[in-house]
Enzyme design. Structure first.
Site, PDB file in Angstrom:
ATOM      1  N   HIS A 148       1.947   4.518  13.124  1.00  0.00           N
ATOM      2  CA  HIS A 148       0.816   5.434  12.917  1.00  0.00           C
ATOM      3  C   HIS A 148       1.004   6.775  13.621  1.00  0.00           C
ATOM      4  CE1 HIS A 148      -2.483   2.467  11.384  1.00  0.00           C
ATOM      5  NE2 HIS A 148      -1.390   2.470  10.640  1.00  0.00           N
TER       6      HIS A 148
ATOM      7  N   GLU B 296      -5.435   1.927   1.734  1.00  0.00           N
ATOM      8  CA  GLU B 296      -5.334   0.763   2.629  1.00  0.00           C
ATOM      9  C   GLU B 296      -5.682   1.169   4.041  1.00  0.00           C
ATOM     10  OE1 GLU B 296      -3.230  -2.017   5.499  1.00  0.00           O
ATOM     11  OE2 GLU B 296      -3.096   0.149   5.261  1.00  0.00           O
ATOM     12  N   GLU B 297      -5.188   2.345   4.445  1.00  0.00           N
ATOM     13  CA  GLU B 297      -5.413   2.785   5.814  1.00  0.00           C
ATOM     14  C   GLU B 297      -6.873   3.134   6.082  1.00  0.00           C
ATOM     15  OE1 GLU B 297      -3.315   2.264   7.945  1.00  0.00           O
ATOM     16  OE2 GLU B 297      -1.276   2.528   7.194  1.00  0.00           O
TER      17      GLU B 297
ATOM     18  N   ASP C 213       5.458   2.423   7.481  1.00  0.00           N
ATOM     19  CA  ASP C 213       4.113   1.937   7.151  1.00  0.00           C
ATOM     20  C   ASP C 213       3.428   2.885   6.169  1.00  0.00           C
ATOM     21  OD1 ASP C 213       1.642   0.701   7.138  1.00  0.00           O
ATOM     22  OD2 ASP C 213       1.047   1.437   9.114  1.00  0.00           O
TER      23      ASP C 213
ATOM     24  N   ASP D 286       4.040  -5.243   3.704  1.00  0.00           N
ATOM     25  CA  ASP D 286       3.519  -4.112   4.465  1.00  0.00           C
ATOM     26  C   ASP D 286       4.330  -3.984   5.743  1.00  0.00           C
ATOM     27  OD1 ASP D 286       2.034  -2.154   5.660  1.00  0.00           O
ATOM     28  OD2 ASP D 286       0.109  -3.178   5.484  1.00  0.00           O
TER      29      ASP D 286
ATOM     30  N   HIS E  96       0.839  -1.199   0.000  1.00  0.00           N
ATOM     31  CA  HIS E  96       0.000   0.000   0.000  1.00  0.00           C
ATOM     32  C   HIS E  96       0.872   1.246   0.000  1.00  0.00           C
ATOM     33  CE1 HIS E  96      -0.009   1.408   4.300  1.00  0.00           C
ATOM     34  NE2 HIS E  96       0.121   0.138   4.623  1.00  0.00           N
TER      35      HIS E  96
END
Length: 506
Positions: free
Chosen positions: A443, A316-317, A282, A345, A270
């Protein structure tokens, strides 16, 4: 990737899994060509893009558009046939943390979270429990609270009221929608209460909700339910969110010029970050790794036997929406041509473990479609040949393999860890810090160019290059007759995974 702890029972694989049935392919030239330096070059560009665009590369933002333009430019220069698959999606971001406070009879401030796609709101009202919360909880999950319209008493038409709902039995979106339909002005969903289902966690409604929805731990939720049973409880719920139901983003798809178009290997990562950070691990790491594999595959003039399709997924998120859109829009004929999906990922986590997706389900209990076990074996054999241990990780829907395995397509890949904590056993094998997250910047804004482990990137990118080239060149396949071509759409499509990207769905 997701903001709840991974299962703690991760078993270190000291011995290799059974070898894949695919051919042994000499991949050294490609592995040597795919360097950490080359991957980090792409990562620096992604970091600059984020820095120039408010610190984010999230789908629906200029940072994602610039990331997609960069990937497209590199792939076209390398000679790939590149297409952009645009789609609309519900963009979501939290503008301010949720607030949850008991006003009376006992003023209390609760630790809470906003559910993804919750509506904004500021509600003070009486708490009303769903009619079928299961308290005390049963030893195994059994609650279906809020899953039916009849699980709620009709809300007051003259004063605000807040529904209190136990987790379990159906998607959070169903519970929230039923509460809204019954007239409630906000909803609180608390964890169910069994081991592993007690903490405060973040869920998703999957799309725009009608009312504010927040979460509670089981301890806080069950205590609140007891208060409600004893008398009137007034609570204040406040959420602040932005939801655009029709934002635009895209997938970037690049095909090799050579290879059998009836046997397609989809190599995915992603491209988007979360709104709150640049996403350089990420999933800048998977993106940059796959981009460099594509570049070097072309530079070496390797002609694959199967067509290789490098896919850089959007949104994706937001819940695997790019890969979901791609799979859903394949014709039946196109679907049968895809024989495998490799997913990468987060492959450079600072406190990393070499996680391999558990294709046969022998360690985590959730297997992929037939052939996924062969892909797991391919990775595990490669690492074992290098004298490197691996751990299994579950096919639980946390990344973009999800839509593929639900369509019956064999899948596999690598992962170096997210917010879960490294065990002492893992630290003894891999080094690093026991009790610390695999990626403490997961994140967050600190997931930047300094949040990468070059050793992890070196080891996992070599394994990724090996798997891509092996599956691109093999003459024999996963099935008993040696074939590679996938079967028609599988009955597995009726299954539901517990996660859909970043957050739990139920």
């Amino acid at each position: 990737m997701i903001a709840v702890p991974l299962a703690a029972a991760l078993v270190i694989t000291q011995m290799p899994q059974p070898a894949s049935a695919v051919d042994e392919i000499n991949t050294k030239k490609l592995r040597d060509a795919v360097t950490v330096s080359g991957i980090l070059g792409h990562e620096r560009v992604l970091q600059r893009i984020a820095t120039q665009n408010g610190g984010t590369r999230a789908s629906g933002t200029p940072g994602f558009a610039a990331s997609a333009a960069y990937v497209t430019s590199v792939l076209k220069k390398a000679g790939y046939k590149v297409t952009e698959q645009k789609f609309t999606f519900p963009f979501y971001r939290e503008l301010a943390p949720a607030q949850l406070n008991q006003v009376s009879p006992t003023p209390t401030t609760y630790e809470t979270v906003t559910y993804d796609y919750s509506a904004s709101g500021n509600v003070t009202g009486r708490v009303v429990a769903a009619l079928n919360n299961v308290l005390p909880p049963t030893p195994t999950p059994s609650s279906t609270a809020g899953c039916a319209a009849t699980d709620f008493a009709p809300a007051s038409t003259t004063a605000p009221e807040v529904a209190l709902i136990q987790r379990g039995g159906c998607d959070f979106a169903v519970k929230a929608a039923n509460a809204a339909a019954a007239g409630y002005d906000a909803a609180i969903i608390f964890n169910e209460g069994q081991p592993g289902r007690t903490d405060l966690f973040t869920g998703t409604l999957g799309g725009p909700g009608a009312i504010p929805v927040v979460g509670l731990s089981f301890a806080d939720g069950s205590a609140l339910a007891q208060q409600v049973a004893a008398g009137t409880v007034t609570i204040h719920v406040q959420t602040s969110t932005e939801v655009n139901a029709a934002a635009t983003t895209s997938n970037i798809i690049a095909d090799t010029r050579d290879g059998d178009p009836n046997k397609v290997l989809v190599v995915g990562a992603h491209l988007d970050s979360v709104v709150d950070g640049p996403g350089i691990n990420d999933n800048g790491s998977g993106t940059a790794q796959n981009l460099e594999i594509a570049v070097q595959l072309a530079k070496l003039k390797i002609k694959p036997r199967q067509k290789v399709r490098f896919a850089f997924w959007g949104a994706e998120e937001a819940g695997l929406l790019g890969s979901e859109h791609y799979v859903a829009n394949l014709s039946d004929t196109e679907l049968t041509t895809i024989y495998a999906n490799l997913n990468f990922d987060m492959v450079a986590s600072p406190n990393y473990v070499r996680f391999v997706y558990d294709g046969d389900g022998s360690d985590t209990g959730a297997s992929g479609p037939y052939g996924s076990d062969q892909i797991e074996g391919l990775f595990n054999k490669y690492f074992a040949d290098q004298g490197l241990a691996t751990d299994p990780t579950a096919f639980d829907g946390r990344s973009d393999y999800g839509p593929f395995i639900l369509a019956g397509i064999p899948a596999g890949g690598l992962f170096s860890g997210a917010e879960g904590e490294k065990t002492p056993e893992q630290a003894a094998v891999y080094g690093g810090t026991a009790g610390a997250p695999y990626d403490s910047c997961y994140h967050q804004a600190c997931d930047d160019i300094n949040n990468l482990n070059p050793q992890a990137l070196s080891e996992l990118s070599d394994a990724a290059a090996h798997a891509v080239l092996t599956l691109a060149k093999t003459k024999t396949g996963f099935y008993p007759d040696g074939s590679l071509r996938a079967a028609a759409r599988s009955a597995a499509a009726s299954k539901q995974l517990p996660y859909k990207g970043d957050h739990a769905v139920r």
